[in-house]
Write a protein that holds these residues in place. Structure first.
Motif, PDB file in Angstrom:
ATOM      1  N   GLU A 165       1.097  -1.577  -0.536  1.00  0.00           N
ATOM      2  CA  GLU A 165      -0.226   0.500   0.184  1.00  0.00           C
ATOM      3  C   GLU A 165       0.864   0.886  -0.141  1.00  0.00           C
ATOM      4  O   GLU A 165       0.760   1.907  -1.148  1.00  0.00           O
ATOM      5  CB  GLU A 165      -0.777   0.040   1.532  1.00  0.00           C
ATOM      6  CG  GLU A 165      -1.608   1.566   1.205  1.00  0.00           C
ATOM      7  CD  GLU A 165      -2.788   2.077  -0.165  1.00  0.00           C
ATOM      8  OE1 GLU A 165      -2.954   3.399   0.478  1.00  0.00           O
ATOM      9  OE2 GLU A 165      -3.070   0.753  -0.473  1.00  0.00           O
ATOM     10  N   ALA A 166       1.854   1.374   0.806  1.00  0.00           N
ATOM     11  CA  ALA A 166       2.816   2.213   0.936  1.00  0.00           C
ATOM     12  C   ALA A 166       3.618   2.417  -0.152  1.00  0.00           C
ATOM     13  O   ALA A 166       3.938   3.685  -1.449  1.00  0.00           O
ATOM     14  CB  ALA A 166       3.533   2.417   1.193  1.00  0.00           C
ATOM     15  N   ALA A 167       3.919   1.764  -1.228  1.00  0.00           N
ATOM     16  CA  ALA A 167       4.748   1.567  -2.353  1.00  0.00           C
ATOM     17  C   ALA A 167       3.212   1.974  -3.670  1.00  0.00           C
ATOM     18  O   ALA A 167       4.184   2.559  -4.237  1.00  0.00           O
ATOM     19  CB  ALA A 167       5.070   0.528  -3.028  1.00  0.00           C
ATOM     20  N   ALA A 168       2.357   1.812  -3.146  1.00  0.00           N
ATOM     21  CA  ALA A 168       1.474   2.170  -4.972  1.00  0.00           C
ATOM     22  C   ALA A 168       0.835   3.879  -4.021  1.00  0.00           C
ATOM     23  O   ALA A 168       1.113   4.347  -4.883  1.00  0.00           O
ATOM     24  CB  ALA A 168       0.054   1.394  -4.180  1.00  0.00           C
ATOM     25  N   ALA A 169       1.082   3.705  -2.954  1.00  0.00           N
ATOM     26  CA  ALA A 169       0.747   5.712  -2.874  1.00  0.00           C
ATOM     27  C   ALA A 169       2.278   6.174  -2.944  1.00  0.00           C
ATOM     28  O   ALA A 169       1.639   7.031  -3.662  1.00  0.00           O
ATOM     29  CB  ALA A 169       0.170   5.962  -1.143  1.00  0.00           C
ATOM     30  N   HIS A 170       2.998   5.939  -2.866  1.00  0.00           N
ATOM     31  CA  HIS A 170       4.606   6.611  -3.178  1.00  0.00           C
ATOM     32  C   HIS A 170       3.894   6.473  -4.595  1.00  0.00           C
ATOM     33  O   HIS A 170       4.379   7.660  -4.661  1.00  0.00           O
ATOM     34  CB  HIS A 170       5.405   6.186  -2.765  1.00  0.00           C
ATOM     35  CG  HIS A 170       6.814   6.714  -3.304  1.00  0.00           C
ATOM     36  ND1 HIS A 170       7.032   7.650  -2.781  1.00  0.00           N
ATOM     37  CD2 HIS A 170       7.486   5.349  -3.951  1.00  0.00           C
ATOM     38  CE1 HIS A 170       8.776   7.576  -3.815  1.00  0.00           C
ATOM     39  NE2 HIS A 170       9.029   6.454  -4.198  1.00  0.00           N
ATOM     40  N   GLY A 171       3.942   5.538  -5.656  1.00  0.00           N
ATOM     41  CA  GLY A 171       4.139   5.906  -6.813  1.00  0.00           C
ATOM     42  C   GLY A 171       3.017   6.634  -7.223  1.00  0.00           C
ATOM     43  O   GLY A 171       3.530   7.595  -8.189  1.00  0.00           O
ATOM     44  N   ALA A 172       1.860   6.961  -6.952  1.00  0.00           N
ATOM     45  CA  ALA A 172       0.368   7.612  -7.216  1.00  0.00           C
ATOM     46  C   ALA A 172       1.509   9.258  -6.930  1.00  0.00           C
ATOM     47  O   ALA A 172       0.667   9.790  -8.071  1.00  0.00           O
ATOM     48  CB  ALA A 172      -0.573   7.327  -6.390  1.00  0.00           C
TER      49      ALA A 172
ATOM     50  N   LEU B 183       3.986  10.721  -6.164  1.00  0.00           N
ATOM     51  CA  LEU B 183       5.564  10.774  -7.103  1.00  0.00           C
ATOM     52  C   LEU B 183       4.366  11.607  -8.735  1.00  0.00           C
ATOM     53  O   LEU B 183       4.991  11.535  -8.966  1.00  0.00           O
ATOM     54  CB  LEU B 183       5.660   9.678  -6.652  1.00  0.00           C
ATOM     55  CG  LEU B 183       7.729  10.030  -7.318  1.00  0.00           C
ATOM     56  CD1 LEU B 183       8.119  11.552  -7.047  1.00  0.00           C
ATOM     57  CD2 LEU B 183       8.471   9.310  -7.415  1.00  0.00           C
ATOM     58  N   GLU B 184       4.072  10.307  -9.306  1.00  0.00           N
ATOM     59  CA  GLU B 184       3.246  10.771 -10.921  1.00  0.00           C
ATOM     60  C   GLU B 184       2.914  11.726 -10.223  1.00  0.00           C
ATOM     61  O   GLU B 184       2.967  12.675 -11.200  1.00  0.00           O
ATOM     62  CB  GLU B 184       2.654   9.321 -10.725  1.00  0.00           C
ATOM     63  CG  GLU B 184       2.459   9.924 -11.940  1.00  0.00           C
ATOM     64  CD  GLU B 184       2.935   9.580 -13.055  1.00  0.00           C
ATOM     65  OE1 GLU B 184       2.865  10.148 -14.316  1.00  0.00           O
ATOM     66  OE2 GLU B 184       4.225   8.904 -12.903  1.00  0.00           O
ATOM     67  N   ASN B 185       1.557  11.945  -9.115  1.00  0.00           N
ATOM     68  CA  ASN B 185       0.801  13.570  -9.226  1.00  0.00           C
ATOM     69  C   ASN B 185       1.732  14.506  -9.244  1.00  0.00           C
ATOM     70  O   ASN B 185       0.853  15.524  -9.550  1.00  0.00           O
ATOM     71  CB  ASN B 185      -0.558  13.086  -8.255  1.00  0.00           C
ATOM     72  CG  ASN B 185      -0.915  12.144  -8.682  1.00  0.00           C
ATOM     73  OD1 ASN B 185      -1.720  12.013  -9.960  1.00  0.00           O
ATOM     74  ND2 ASN B 185      -2.136  12.011  -8.241  1.00  0.00           N
ATOM     75  N   PHE B 186       2.878  14.699  -8.082  1.00  0.00           N
ATOM     76  CA  PHE B 186       3.764  15.475  -8.388  1.00  0.00           C
ATOM     77  C   PHE B 186       4.341  16.108  -9.383  1.00  0.00           C
ATOM     78  O   PHE B 186       5.109  17.295  -9.349  1.00  0.00           O
ATOM     79  CB  PHE B 186       4.887  15.222  -7.151  1.00  0.00           C
ATOM     80  CG  PHE B 186       5.417  16.442  -6.871  1.00  0.00           C
ATOM     81  CD1 PHE B 186       4.822  16.905  -5.581  1.00  0.00           C
ATOM     82  CD2 PHE B 186       7.146  16.694  -7.244  1.00  0.00           C
ATOM     83  CE1 PHE B 186       6.270  17.952  -4.978  1.00  0.00           C
ATOM     84  CE2 PHE B 186       8.003  17.625  -6.508  1.00  0.00           C
ATOM     85  CZ  PHE B 186       7.355  17.922  -5.831  1.00  0.00           C
TER      86      PHE B 186
END
Length: 144
Positions: free
Chosen positions: A97-104, A106-109
């Motif tokens: 979950e942390a990895a998925a949220a981090h990826g999303a 970072l993509e939005n950023f």
């Protein structure tokens, strides 16, 4: 004789490979946290701490629908360090979950920053983070 020394070297190499630990959940989360700290350190001299915080907060806002546990981080008070709050929130989550949220996130950023300063400059500024991230989707070049 040479084959003996090569066999010993190969055996040592295999032992070293076997002894090398696989990345743990903690190291994956540490890498995500390190990415945000690197991002903050890289961009703060350019757009200021408040600028980085504003972009992180907006990215959090855009990401919280798919990762609702980010909502409290999004609502972080102006005087608080949003990256530190994000760090705490990531460390409380399961690895996937942390990895998925981090990826999303970072993509939005990256998308937000790209809108403001252009894709080429964004990629150059975020290269240290994107090169070290474990999320393949965040590191892809979508500017073409």
């Amino acid at each position: 004789m040479q084959s003996d020394s090569r066999d010993v070297g190969e055996a040592g190499s295999h032992q070293a490979d076997a002894a090398t630990p696989l990345p743990s959940a903690a190291s994956t989360l540490d890498a995500a946290v390190a990415a945000w700290e690197t991002l903050h350190a890289s961009l703060s001299p350019i757009i200021g701490q408040r600028g980085v915080a504003a972009l992180v907060k907006r990215s959090l806002y855009l990401t919280r629908d798919t990762h609702p546990w980010l909502a409290p981080v999004c609502d972080t008070a102006a005087g608080q360090d949003v990256v530190a709050t994000l760090r705490s929130a990531l460390l409380l989550q399961a690895e996937a979950e942390a990895a998925a949220a981090h990826g999303a996130l970072l993509e939005n950023f990256r998308d937000l920053l790209s809108t403001l300063i252009g894709a080429s400059l964004t990629e150059r500024l975020l290269r240290p983070v994107l090169d070290n991230t474990s999320s393949g989707s965040a590191a892809q070049d979508t500017s073409q």
